[in-house]
Design a protein around this motif. Structure first.
Motif, PDB file in Angstrom:
ATOM      1  N   GLU A 151       0.821  -1.212   0.000  1.00  0.00           N
ATOM      2  CA  GLU A 151       0.000   0.000   0.000  1.00  0.00           C
ATOM      3  C   GLU A 151       0.856   1.264   0.000  1.00  0.00           C
ATOM      4  OE1 GLU A 151      -3.100   0.368  -0.544  1.00  0.00           O
ATOM      5  OE2 GLU A 151      -3.609  -1.757  -0.502  1.00  0.00           O
ATOM      6  N   ASN A 152       1.989   1.187   0.661  1.00  0.00           N
ATOM      7  CA  ASN A 152       2.868   2.351   0.698  1.00  0.00           C
ATOM      8  C   ASN A 152       3.445   2.671  -0.679  1.00  0.00           C
ATOM      9  OD1 ASN A 152       4.460   4.436   2.112  1.00  0.00           O
ATOM     10  ND2 ASN A 152       6.192   3.135   1.566  1.00  0.00           N
ATOM     11  N   VAL A 153       3.818   1.641  -1.425  1.00  0.00           N
ATOM     12  CA  VAL A 153       4.316   1.877  -2.786  1.00  0.00           C
ATOM     13  C   VAL A 153       3.228   2.542  -3.627  1.00  0.00           C
ATOM     14  CG1 VAL A 153       4.989   0.733  -4.942  1.00  0.00           C
ATOM     15  CG2 VAL A 153       6.074   0.074  -2.785  1.00  0.00           C
ATOM     16  N   ILE A 154       2.000   2.062  -3.500  1.00  0.00           N
ATOM     17  CA  ILE A 154       0.885   2.649  -4.247  1.00  0.00           C
ATOM     18  C   ILE A 154       0.672   4.106  -3.835  1.00  0.00           C
ATOM     19  CG2 ILE A 154      -1.606   2.524  -4.663  1.00  0.00           C
ATOM     20  CD1 ILE A 154      -1.356  -0.535  -4.251  1.00  0.00           C
ATOM     21  N   ALA A 155       0.751   4.369  -2.525  1.00  0.00           N
ATOM     22  CA  ALA A 155       0.565   5.733  -2.026  1.00  0.00           C
ATOM     23  C   ALA A 155       1.651   6.675  -2.532  1.00  0.00           C
ATOM     24  CB  ALA A 155       0.546   5.727  -0.496  1.00  0.00           C
ATOM     25  N   GLN A 156       2.890   6.194  -2.548  1.00  0.00           N
ATOM     26  CA  GLN A 156       3.986   7.056  -3.011  1.00  0.00           C
ATOM     27  C   GLN A 156       3.927   7.297  -4.518  1.00  0.00           C
ATOM     28  OE1 GLN A 156       5.239   8.514  -0.500  1.00  0.00           O
ATOM     29  NE2 GLN A 156       4.323   7.000   0.877  1.00  0.00           N
ATOM     30  N   LEU A 157       3.383   6.336  -5.252  1.00  0.00           N
ATOM     31  CA  LEU A 157       3.145   6.552  -6.683  1.00  0.00           C
ATOM     32  C   LEU A 157       2.142   7.686  -6.890  1.00  0.00           C
ATOM     33  CD1 LEU A 157       2.954   2.856  -7.927  1.00  0.00           C
ATOM     34  CD2 LEU A 157       4.636   4.557  -8.703  1.00  0.00           C
ATOM     35  N   ILE A 189      11.011  -9.804  -7.507  1.00  0.00           N
ATOM     36  CA  ILE A 189      10.395  -8.477  -7.538  1.00  0.00           C
ATOM     37  C   ILE A 189       8.989  -8.605  -8.090  1.00  0.00           C
ATOM     38  CG2 ILE A 189      10.384  -6.226  -8.681  1.00  0.00           C
ATOM     39  CD1 ILE A 189      13.391  -6.155  -8.511  1.00  0.00           C
ATOM     40  N   ASP A 190       8.034  -8.031  -7.373  1.00  0.00           N
ATOM     41  CA  ASP A 190       6.660  -7.922  -7.858  1.00  0.00           C
ATOM     42  C   ASP A 190       6.411  -6.480  -8.254  1.00  0.00           C
ATOM     43  OD1 ASP A 190       6.042 -10.597  -7.477  1.00  0.00           O
ATOM     44  OD2 ASP A 190       5.308 -10.278  -5.431  1.00  0.00           O
ATOM     45  N   ALA A 191       5.771  -6.281  -9.381  1.00  0.00           N
ATOM     46  CA  ALA A 191       5.537  -4.939  -9.916  1.00  0.00           C
ATOM     47  C   ALA A 191       4.053  -4.616  -9.934  1.00  0.00           C
ATOM     48  CB  ALA A 191       6.113  -4.840 -11.329  1.00  0.00           C
ATOM     49  N   PHE A 192       3.735  -3.377  -9.620  1.00  0.00           N
ATOM     50  CA  PHE A 192       2.343  -2.937  -9.585  1.00  0.00           C
ATOM     51  C   PHE A 192       1.819  -2.716 -10.989  1.00  0.00           C
ATOM     52  CE2 PHE A 192      -0.896   0.494  -9.079  1.00  0.00           C
ATOM     53  CZ  PHE A 192      -1.828  -0.249  -8.355  1.00  0.00           C
ATOM     54  N   ASP A 193       0.699  -3.349 -11.290  1.00  0.00           N
ATOM     55  CA  ASP A 193       0.032  -3.181 -12.578  1.00  0.00           C
ATOM     56  C   ASP A 193      -1.069  -2.144 -12.397  1.00  0.00           C
ATOM     57  OD1 ASP A 193      -1.393  -3.323 -14.917  1.00  0.00           O
ATOM     58  OD2 ASP A 193      -1.543  -5.508 -14.959  1.00  0.00           O
ATOM     59  N   VAL A 208       5.022  -4.698 -17.451  1.00  0.00           N
ATOM     60  CA  VAL A 208       4.017  -4.101 -16.585  1.00  0.00           C
ATOM     61  C   VAL A 208       4.512  -2.758 -16.033  1.00  0.00           C
ATOM     62  CG1 VAL A 208       4.798  -5.155 -14.418  1.00  0.00           C
ATOM     63  CG2 VAL A 208       2.381  -4.597 -14.724  1.00  0.00           C
ATOM     64  N   ASN A 209       3.596  -1.802 -15.892  1.00  0.00           N
ATOM     65  CA  ASN A 209       3.941  -0.516 -15.282  1.00  0.00           C
ATOM     66  C   ASN A 209       2.784   0.008 -14.461  1.00  0.00           C
ATOM     67  OD1 ASN A 209       2.278   1.342 -17.068  1.00  0.00           O
ATOM     68  ND2 ASN A 209       3.551   0.343 -18.614  1.00  0.00           N
ATOM     69  N   ALA A 210       3.079   0.964 -13.598  1.00  0.00           N
ATOM     70  CA  ALA A 210       2.067   1.527 -12.715  1.00  0.00           C
ATOM     71  C   ALA A 210       1.265   2.623 -13.405  1.00  0.00           C
ATOM     72  CB  ALA A 210       2.718   2.081 -11.444  1.00  0.00           C
ATOM     73  N   VAL A 211       1.982   3.523 -14.072  1.00  0.00           N
ATOM     74  CA  VAL A 211       1.362   4.611 -14.832  1.00  0.00           C
ATOM     75  C   VAL A 211       2.128   4.793 -16.114  1.00  0.00           C
ATOM     76  CG1 VAL A 211       0.665   7.027 -14.868  1.00  0.00           C
ATOM     77  CG2 VAL A 211       0.609   5.777 -12.716  1.00  0.00           C
ATOM     78  N   SER A 212       1.486   4.539 -17.235  1.00  0.00           N
ATOM     79  CA  SER A 212       2.134   4.677 -18.527  1.00  0.00           C
ATOM     80  C   SER A 212       2.014   6.092 -19.037  1.00  0.00           C
ATOM     81  CB  SER A 212       1.516   3.704 -19.536  1.00  0.00           C
ATOM     82  OG  SER A 212       1.969   3.987 -20.838  1.00  0.00           O
TER      83      SER A 212
END
Length: 219
Positions: A151-157, A189-193, A208-212
């Motif tokens: 959740e922290n990775v998502i929040a920092q994104l 490593i797991d990456a956020f899609d 995979v990327n978080a924001v393209s």
């Protein structure tokens, strides 16, 4: 300290001579391909995990791989993000959390940090991740901590997208955001899609990327 100095001497004797041309090319300029934001934890070494050479990554490290939202009094993280994106023109930004993160463990377990007021204040930048994580059910404390790291990775994104330089780069299609979780024990490593809102194996889903930037630009 003796081991650190011995390491430098070994670098000077062996590693540096093998990369003389590389360091000569880097003597007066740098053109890193990516901004890598990770935790200060000694067990996560960005250049080792990604097998990159000097000059490839522009690195920011701090407790909890945190990126404060942009504000009227930007600090060192904000200045470094702006320099990487606006001046160095990096193409990718990686925010990388990791397993067994002490910072996220403290947040997830509401650990008393009265004896470390600076740390306590810094970790407030993970509040949005904390409230989401608290609202969910977890099988045990270990699962709660692991979820907090995600959740922290998502929040920092989300936070980094409040920075004007990043917002502009996304709109102009110049940068792509990535959210990673590094597992210390396995090296996975797991990456956020960003499309599905889930974390996937990076080895099995390298695209995979978080924001393209392309998706944002088209939208």
């Amino acid at each position: 300290m003796k081991e650190i100095i011995e390491g430098f001497l070994k670098f000077q004797e062996n590693a540096f001579p093998e990369r003389v041309k590389l360091f000569k090319s880097l003597a007066n300029q740098q053109s890193p391909r990516a901004l890598f934001i990770s935790c200060s934890d000694s067990r996560l070494v960005p250049e080792l995990v990604t097998q990159r050479e000097p000059g490839d990554l522009f690195v920011i490290r701090n407790a909890g791989n945190i990126v404060p939202s942009y504000g009227p009094e930007p600090g060192g993280v904000s200045a470094s993000v702006e320099y990487a994106v606006a001046a160095l023109q990096v193409n990718d930004i990686v925010i990388c959390g990791h397993s067994d993160c002490g910072a996220m463990t403290a947040v997830a377990t509401c650990k008393c940090l009265d004896h470390m007021p600076a740390v306590s204040s810094w970790l407030r930048y993970a509040d949005s991740a904390r409230v989401v994580n608290e609202a969910r059910q977890h099988s045990d404390q270990s699962a709660k901590i692991a979820a907090m790291v995600r959740e922290n990775v998502i929040a920092q994104l989300a936070n980094i997208q409040t920075h004007p330089s990043v917002r502009l780069a996304l709109e102009e299609g110049r940068v792509t955001l990535h959210g990673w979780i590094y597992d210390i024990e396995s090296g996975r490593i797991d990456a956020f899609d960003g499309t599905t809102g889930t974390f996937l194996s990076l080895a099995e889903n390298p695209e995979v990327n978080a924001v393209s930037s392309q998706a944002r630009h088209v939208a």
